[in-house]
Design a protein around this motif. Structure first.
Motif, mmCIF file in Angstrom:
data_model
loop_
_atom_site.group_PDB
_atom_site.id
_atom_site.type_symbol
_atom_site.label_atom_id
_atom_site.label_comp_id
_atom_site.label_asym_id
_atom_site.label_seq_id
_atom_site.Cartn_x
_atom_site.Cartn_y
_atom_site.Cartn_z
ATOM 1 N N VAL A 3 0.829 -1.203 0.000
ATOM 2 C CA VAL A 3 0.000 0.000 0.000
ATOM 3 C C VAL A 3 0.864 1.253 0.000
ATOM 4 O O VAL A 3 0.640 2.183 -0.796
ATOM 5 C CB VAL A 3 -0.960 -0.015 1.202
ATOM 6 N N TRP A 4 1.887 1.289 0.875
ATOM 7 C CA TRP A 4 2.650 2.532 0.944
ATOM 8 C C TRP A 4 3.539 2.718 -0.278
ATOM 9 O O TRP A 4 3.760 3.862 -0.722
ATOM 10 C CB TRP A 4 3.451 2.626 2.243
ATOM 11 N N LEU A 5 4.019 1.639 -0.875
ATOM 12 C CA LEU A 5 4.775 1.771 -2.117
ATOM 13 C C LEU A 5 3.875 2.253 -3.252
ATOM 14 O O LEU A 5 4.272 3.110 -4.058
ATOM 15 C CB LEU A 5 5.415 0.441 -2.495
ATOM 16 N N ALA A 6 2.652 1.713 -3.326
ATOM 17 C CA ALA A 6 1.735 2.123 -4.390
ATOM 18 C C ALA A 6 1.311 3.582 -4.228
ATOM 19 O O ALA A 6 1.293 4.345 -5.203
ATOM 20 C CB ALA A 6 0.510 1.213 -4.395
ATOM 21 N N VAL A 7 0.986 3.975 -3.003
ATOM 22 C CA VAL A 7 0.575 5.361 -2.766
ATOM 23 C C VAL A 7 1.752 6.316 -3.002
ATOM 24 O O VAL A 7 1.600 7.370 -3.648
ATOM 25 C CB VAL A 7 0.011 5.517 -1.348
ATOM 26 N N GLY A 8 2.937 5.971 -2.481
ATOM 27 C CA GLY A 8 4.106 6.823 -2.680
ATOM 28 C C GLY A 8 4.475 6.957 -4.150
ATOM 29 O O GLY A 8 4.808 8.056 -4.622
ATOM 30 N N SER A 9 4.429 5.862 -4.876
ATOM 31 C CA SER A 9 4.741 5.910 -6.301
ATOM 32 C C SER A 9 3.715 6.742 -7.061
ATOM 33 O O SER A 9 4.068 7.514 -7.970
ATOM 34 C CB SER A 9 4.788 4.494 -6.877
ATOM 35 N N THR A 10 2.445 6.625 -6.691
ATOM 36 C CA THR A 10 1.401 7.388 -7.370
ATOM 37 C C THR A 10 1.583 8.881 -7.138
ATOM 38 O O THR A 10 1.476 9.685 -8.079
ATOM 39 C CB THR A 10 0.016 6.938 -6.883
ATOM 40 N N VAL A 11 1.865 9.263 -5.902
ATOM 41 C CA VAL A 11 2.078 10.680 -5.604
ATOM 42 C C VAL A 11 3.302 11.203 -6.356
ATOM 43 O O VAL A 11 3.272 12.294 -6.956
ATOM 44 C CB VAL A 11 2.239 10.891 -4.090
ATOM 45 N N GLY A 12 4.383 10.429 -6.351
ATOM 46 C CA GLY A 12 5.583 10.845 -7.078
ATOM 47 C C GLY A 12 5.337 10.963 -8.570
ATOM 48 O O GLY A 12 5.809 11.913 -9.215
ATOM 49 N N CYS A 13 4.596 10.029 -9.130
ATOM 50 C CA CYS A 13 4.295 10.081 -10.568
ATOM 51 C C CYS A 13 3.412 11.274 -10.908
ATOM 52 O O CYS A 13 3.591 11.912 -11.955
ATOM 53 C CB CYS A 13 3.624 8.788 -11.009
ATOM 54 N N LEU A 14 2.445 11.586 -10.043
ATOM 55 C CA LEU A 14 1.565 12.721 -10.297
ATOM 56 C C LEU A 14 2.342 14.037 -10.290
ATOM 57 O O LEU A 14 2.165 14.880 -11.178
ATOM 58 C CB LEU A 14 0.450 12.766 -9.256
ATOM 59 N N VAL A 15 3.211 14.205 -9.303
ATOM 60 C CA VAL A 15 3.983 15.450 -9.207
ATOM 61 C C VAL A 15 4.973 15.558 -10.366
ATOM 62 O O VAL A 15 5.027 16.573 -11.087
ATOM 63 C CB VAL A 15 4.707 15.531 -7.852
ATOM 64 N N LEU A 16 5.774 14.523 -10.560
ATOM 65 C CA LEU A 16 6.781 14.562 -11.614
ATOM 66 C C LEU A 16 6.135 14.606 -12.995
ATOM 67 O O LEU A 16 6.588 15.356 -13.881
ATOM 68 C CB LEU A 16 7.691 13.338 -11.499
ATOM 69 N N GLY A 17 5.087 13.813 -13.207
ATOM 70 C CA GLY A 17 4.423 13.817 -14.504
ATOM 71 C C GLY A 17 3.781 15.147 -14.830
ATOM 72 O O GLY A 17 3.821 15.596 -15.983
ATOM 73 N N PHE A 18 3.191 15.806 -13.832
ATOM 74 C CA PHE A 18 2.572 17.112 -14.064
ATOM 75 C C PHE A 18 3.620 18.154 -14.444
ATOM 76 O O PHE A 18 3.424 18.940 -15.383
ATOM 77 C CB PHE A 18 1.810 17.549 -12.820
ATOM 78 N N VAL A 19 4.739 18.159 -13.750
ATOM 79 C CA VAL A 19 5.801 19.132 -14.057
ATOM 80 C C VAL A 19 6.380 18.884 -15.447
ATOM 81 O O VAL A 19 6.547 19.818 -16.254
ATOM 82 C CB VAL A 19 6.904 19.065 -12.984
ATOM 83 N N LEU A 20 6.695 17.631 -15.769
ATOM 84 C CA LEU A 20 7.266 17.324 -17.081
ATOM 85 C C LEU A 20 6.277 17.615 -18.206
ATOM 86 O O LEU A 20 6.665 18.113 -19.273
ATOM 87 C CB LEU A 20 7.705 15.864 -17.122
#
Length: 314
Positions: free
Chosen positions: A102-119
């Motif tokens: 759960v924490w890996l999935a949530v952490g990865s999702t948050v990281g992907c959302l932030v990084l993907g939005f900026v890129l």
């Protein structure tokens, strides 16, 4: 067909006398032939639905039924029983795997959302040479297997990778400082690296439909870049962020290759626990129980996403 008129009487080519009519009176309309019985019948819609339903049932539903059946069938026999569920839920290994997943999935999702939005913002709104090529590469990146990205990270940050090799060459040390790939943080980095394009793709599609006139009007009124992003771009990107984030969350919950290829032995997720129970321990009821829990979490999250997106009008 020939017609002969005499004193208002018309005769057809077949010799049949027509109804007399006065001169100047319009000819009567031809009578349409009576429709015959229908010779062809339409195929019912449910007949066309049978082949895809049969393929779906054979390829997906039947194996799923077997997994559920095995999860309630202990190895010692005795018929249907919930003892495998009780044993798995009482296991500390299962609870740790569930927490880690759960924490890996949530952490990865948050990281992907932030990084993907900026890129995606940079690619869509910041002109630079090769921007279109980068956008096309995002589409190609989606076809890469997950273990390929993990191997690339191992070549760079692995124990004998380029970064540690460069460190030992410069400092003369016996070992380099980069060993995080075999930790949960290494798995998190690999998942963010691999799944970020899955967020960028819907964002780039949403940004391509954004009216640039709104940005020009906001800029002419004195709004800064941060305010334009917060009040103009972000509201338009929310449906795409929800779609990409939900997809990444479900995929991270079921990710197996990244955890396996990083060599993180202390990182046990639900898919890794299924592999361990089934292949290494030959405990098939326990493996099926973990698989059923993983499927239930994935389907539940997807259903929640559909409800939220429908209410938001996405």
């Amino acid at each position: 067909m020939t017609a002969t008129t005499a004193k208002g009487t018309a005769t057809t080519a077949t010799g049949t006398a027509a109804v007399p009519r006065t001169p100047g009176e319009p000819a009567p309309a031809a009578t349409a032939p009576a429709p015959g019985p229908a010779r062809s019948r339409t195929v019912p819609a449910w007949v066309w639905a049978l082949p895809p339903v049969a393929v779906l049932a054979l390829a997906f539903l039947y194996p799923l039924v077997l997994v559920v059946q095995q999860s309630v069938t202990p190895d010692d026999g005795g018929g249907v029983s919930l003892d495998p569920y009780a044993d798995v839920f009482a296991s500390e290994v299962f609870r740790d795997a569930l927490t880690t997943t759960v924490w890996l999935a949530v952490g990865s999702t948050v990281g992907c959302l932030v990084l993907g939005f900026v890129l995606a913002l940079v690619i869509a709104f910041v002109p630079f040479p090769g921007g279109k090529a980068v956008a096309r590469f995002v589409d190609v990146f989606l076809s890469f297997p997950s273990f390929l990205i993990t191997l690339a990270l191992l070549f760079i940050y692995g124990s004998v990778g380029m970064a540690n090799g460069l460190w030992t060459d410069v400092t003369g040390a016996a070992d380099g400082p980069f060993h995080f790939l075999t930790t949960p943080w290494g798995v998190l980095l690999a998942e963010i690296t691999y799944f970020t394009p899955f967020v960028m793709r819907p964002l780039l599609a949403a940004f391509s439909q954004l009216d640039t006139g709104q940005l020009e009007v906001a800029s002419s009124l004195g709004a800064g870049p941060v305010r334009i992003i917060r009040q103009v771009i972000l509201p338009e990107a929310l449906p795409a962020l929800a779609a990409g984030g939900s997809l990444v969350l479900v995929m991270c919950l079921n990710e197996f290759g990244i955890v396996l290829f990083t060599g993180a032995k202390d990182v046990t997720t639900l898919p890794m626990l299924v592999y361990s129970k089934a292949i290494l321990e030959s405990d098939y009821p326990a493996a099926c129980v973990v698989a059923v829990v993983n499927i239930a979490i994935s389907v539940g999250l997807y259903s929640l996403y559909r409800v939220v997106s429908r209410r938001a009008g996405a």
